[in-house]
Design an enzyme around this catalytic site. Structure first.
Site, short mmCIF file in Angstrom:
data_model
loop_
_atom_site.label_atom_id
_atom_site.label_comp_id
_atom_site.label_asym_id
_atom_site.label_seq_id
_atom_site.Cartn_x
_atom_site.Cartn_y
_atom_site.Cartn_z
N TYR A 22 0.79 -1.23 0.00
CA TYR A 22 0.00 0.00 0.00
C TYR A 22 0.83 1.28 0.00
CZ TYR A 22 -3.67 -3.34 1.09
OH TYR A 22 -4.55 -4.39 1.03
N ALA A 76 -11.55 -4.05 2.66
CA ALA A 76 -11.92 -5.47 2.64
C ALA A 76 -13.42 -5.68 2.43
CB ALA A 76 -11.48 -6.14 3.94
C1 DQA Z 1 -7.75 -2.15 -0.79
C2 DQA Z 1 -7.73 -3.57 -1.37
C3 DQA Z 1 -8.52 -4.53 -0.51
O1 DQA Z 1 -8.47 -5.84 -1.05
C4 DQA Z 1 -7.96 -4.57 0.90
O2 DQA Z 1 -8.76 -5.39 1.72
C5 DQA Z 1 -7.77 -3.22 1.49
C6 DQA Z 1 -7.28 -2.13 0.65
C7 DQA Z 1 -6.84 -1.19 -1.58
O3 DQA Z 1 -7.03 0.00 -1.45
O4 DQA Z 1 -5.94 -1.64 -2.31
O5 DQA Z 1 -7.93 -3.03 2.69
O6 DQA Z 1 -9.08 -1.65 -0.88
#
Ligand code: DQA
Length: 147
Positions: A22, A76
């Site tokens: 991220y 999520a």
């Molecule tokens: C997310 C992708 C989702 O799969 C994950 O659970 C997240 C972040 C993203 O911004 O890449 O919490 O939404």
């Protein structure tokens, strides 16, 4: 024009959360960039992060009548929440779904979005920039509808 910006669960931990996936940008930095771009575009943003599905749904309901559209990273809940999908459909506000990571090239369970079918579109994989692309997308979509 007013846009509701929603961040789902665990996004409050951005900066320290799985930085390889991220990035190192914090949610506060993302919110600052969103607010600055909104100012440039001439839009108002109301920004909210919650780890609770019900709180996110309550904010979506409250947006009916007060906001023109929604920019949402459901995190999520993207992959699990019929309730958030139904809330977006219920208020009938245009929504753009954004993700920092490219959910289509990660685990199989992340490739499914319950939100995408009720969204105008989805932006995924551009890190913090996804939010800014998404803000421009929802802004332009609303503007077309208002003119
Ligand atoms: C997310 C992708 C989702 O799969 C994950 O659970 C997240 C972040 C993203 O911004 O890449 O919490 O939404």
């Amino acid at each position: 024009m007013k846009i509701l910006v929603l961040h789902g669960p665990n996004l409050n931990l951005l900066g320290s959360r799985e930085p390889g996936v991220y990035g190192k940008v914090t949610l506060a930095e993302i919110d600052t960039a969103i607010t600055a771009l909104a100012g440039e575009l001439g839009a108002e943003v109301e920004i909210c992060q919650s780890n609770s599905e019900g709180a996110l749904i309550d904010r979506i309901h409250a947006a009916a009548g007060s906001c023109h559209g929604i920019l949402i990273n459901p995190a999520a809940y993207t992959h699990t929440s019929v309730a958030i999908r139904d809330a977006i459909a219920a208020v009938a506000l245009p929504a753009v779904e954004v993700h920092l990571s490219n959910i289509h090239c990660r685990e199989e369970f992340r490739t499914r979005s319950f939100i995408a079918p009720v969204a105008v579109g989805q932006i995924s994989g551009f890190g913090a920039e996804s939010y800014l692309l998404g803000l421009r997308a929802i802004f332009n979509h609303i503007k077309k509808g208002l003119s």
